[in-house]
Design an enzyme around this catalytic site. Structure first.
Site, mmCIF file in Angstrom:
data_model
loop_
_atom_site.group_PDB
_atom_site.id
_atom_site.type_symbol
_atom_site.label_atom_id
_atom_site.label_comp_id
_atom_site.label_asym_id
_atom_site.label_seq_id
_atom_site.Cartn_x
_atom_site.Cartn_y
_atom_site.Cartn_z
ATOM 1 N N HIS A 143 -61.084 161.566 79.108
ATOM 2 C CA HIS A 143 -60.310 160.694 78.222
ATOM 3 C C HIS A 143 -59.108 161.468 77.683
ATOM 4 O O HIS A 143 -59.138 162.697 77.575
ATOM 5 C CB HIS A 143 -61.167 160.236 77.042
ATOM 6 N N GLU A 201 -57.923 161.784 74.654
ATOM 7 C CA GLU A 201 -58.170 162.551 73.435
ATOM 8 C C GLU A 201 -58.917 163.851 73.728
ATOM 9 O O GLU A 201 -58.596 164.900 73.160
ATOM 10 C CB GLU A 201 -58.988 161.728 72.425
ATOM 11 N N CYS A 212 -62.793 155.612 71.506
ATOM 12 C CA CYS A 212 -64.167 155.184 71.756
ATOM 13 C C CYS A 212 -65.109 156.056 70.919
ATOM 14 O O CYS A 212 -64.671 156.973 70.220
ATOM 15 C CB CYS A 212 -64.500 155.335 73.247
ATOM 16 N N CYS A 253 -64.805 159.879 71.839
ATOM 17 C CA CYS A 253 -63.572 160.509 71.361
ATOM 18 C C CYS A 253 -63.532 160.572 69.834
ATOM 19 O O CYS A 253 -63.106 161.570 69.264
ATOM 20 C CB CYS A 253 -62.355 159.780 71.918
#
Length: 167
Positions: free
Chosen positions: A57, A59, A87, A90
Site C-alpha cells: 500500500h 502508506e 484501510c 495502514c
C-alpha cells in the site's frame, strides 16, 4: 507552485502525483507523501498487483522510506498525506509509527479506518492518536478513483466478451 494553494493542498498535489504512478501501472490510484520539517521525505503509491503483495500500500511504502530516511521507526513530527482514507492495516501502521498528522483526500466508505467504518487514527484507547484533516482536494482525489474503476469495469467487460467469443 500556485500561490493560492494551502500548504495541505500543495502536499496533497504531490500525493496525487504518486497516485498517478499507480494508475499508470493499472493499480488502484492511491498515493502518499510524508512531510517532515516542511520537506517531503518519503513517497509511496499502491503496488499490490505489481508486487504481488497485500502489504504494498502507498502508506506502508512511504512509512518504510521515511523511517529509513530519519533513522527511526518513530515518525512523531511527520505529516502523512494520502489521496484515499487509510484501510485498517495502514491506519494501524500510522498509529504504530507515531505519525502526528494525517491529511486525506477522499473518504473510503467501504474500507476506510480514518473515520468512515472505524477511526483507528483517533481512538483514545491507543497510546497515540493522530490529528486528522479530511477532504483536502477531495474532488480531484475522488474523480481519479471513479475514473479508474469505470475504466476497469469496461476492461473487465471487454475481456469477458473476448473470452466468450473464443469459447
Amino acid at each position: 507552485m500556485d500561490t493560492n494553494l494551502t500548504i495541505h493542498e500543495k502536499y496533497m498535489k504531490e500525493a496525487i502525483k504518486q497516485a498517478k504512478k499507480a494508475y499508470a501501472l493499472g493499480e488502484v490510484p492511491i498515493g502518499c507523501v510524508i512531510v517532515h520539517d516542511k520537506k517531503i521525505i518519503a513517497r509511496g503509491y499502491n503496488r499490490r498487483n505489481t508486487d504481488k503483495s497485500t502489504l504494498a500500500h502507498a502508506e506502508v511504502a512511504a512509512i518504510r522510506k521515511a523511517s529509513k530516511k530519519l533513522g527511526d521507526w518513530r515518525l512523531e513530527d511527520c505529516s502523512l498525506y494520502v489521496t484515499l482514507e487509510p484501510c485498517q492495516m495502514c491506519a494501524g501502521a500510522i498509529v504504530q509509527a507515531r505519525i502526528s498528522e494525517v491529511i486525506m483526500g477522499s473518504m473510503n466508505p467501504k474500507a476506510g479506518c480514518g473515520g468512515s467504518i472505524l477511526n483507528i487514527l483517533e481512538m483514545p484507547e491507543f497510546n497515540h492518536q493522530v490529528r486528522v484533516v479530511r477532504g483536502v482536494l477531495e474532488e480531484e482525489c475522488s474523480d481519479m478513483l471513479t475514473t479508474f474503476f469505470k475504466e476497469l469495469r469496461v476492461r473487465n467487460k471487454e475481456r469477458k466478451a473476448k473470452r466468450q467469443c473464443e469459447d
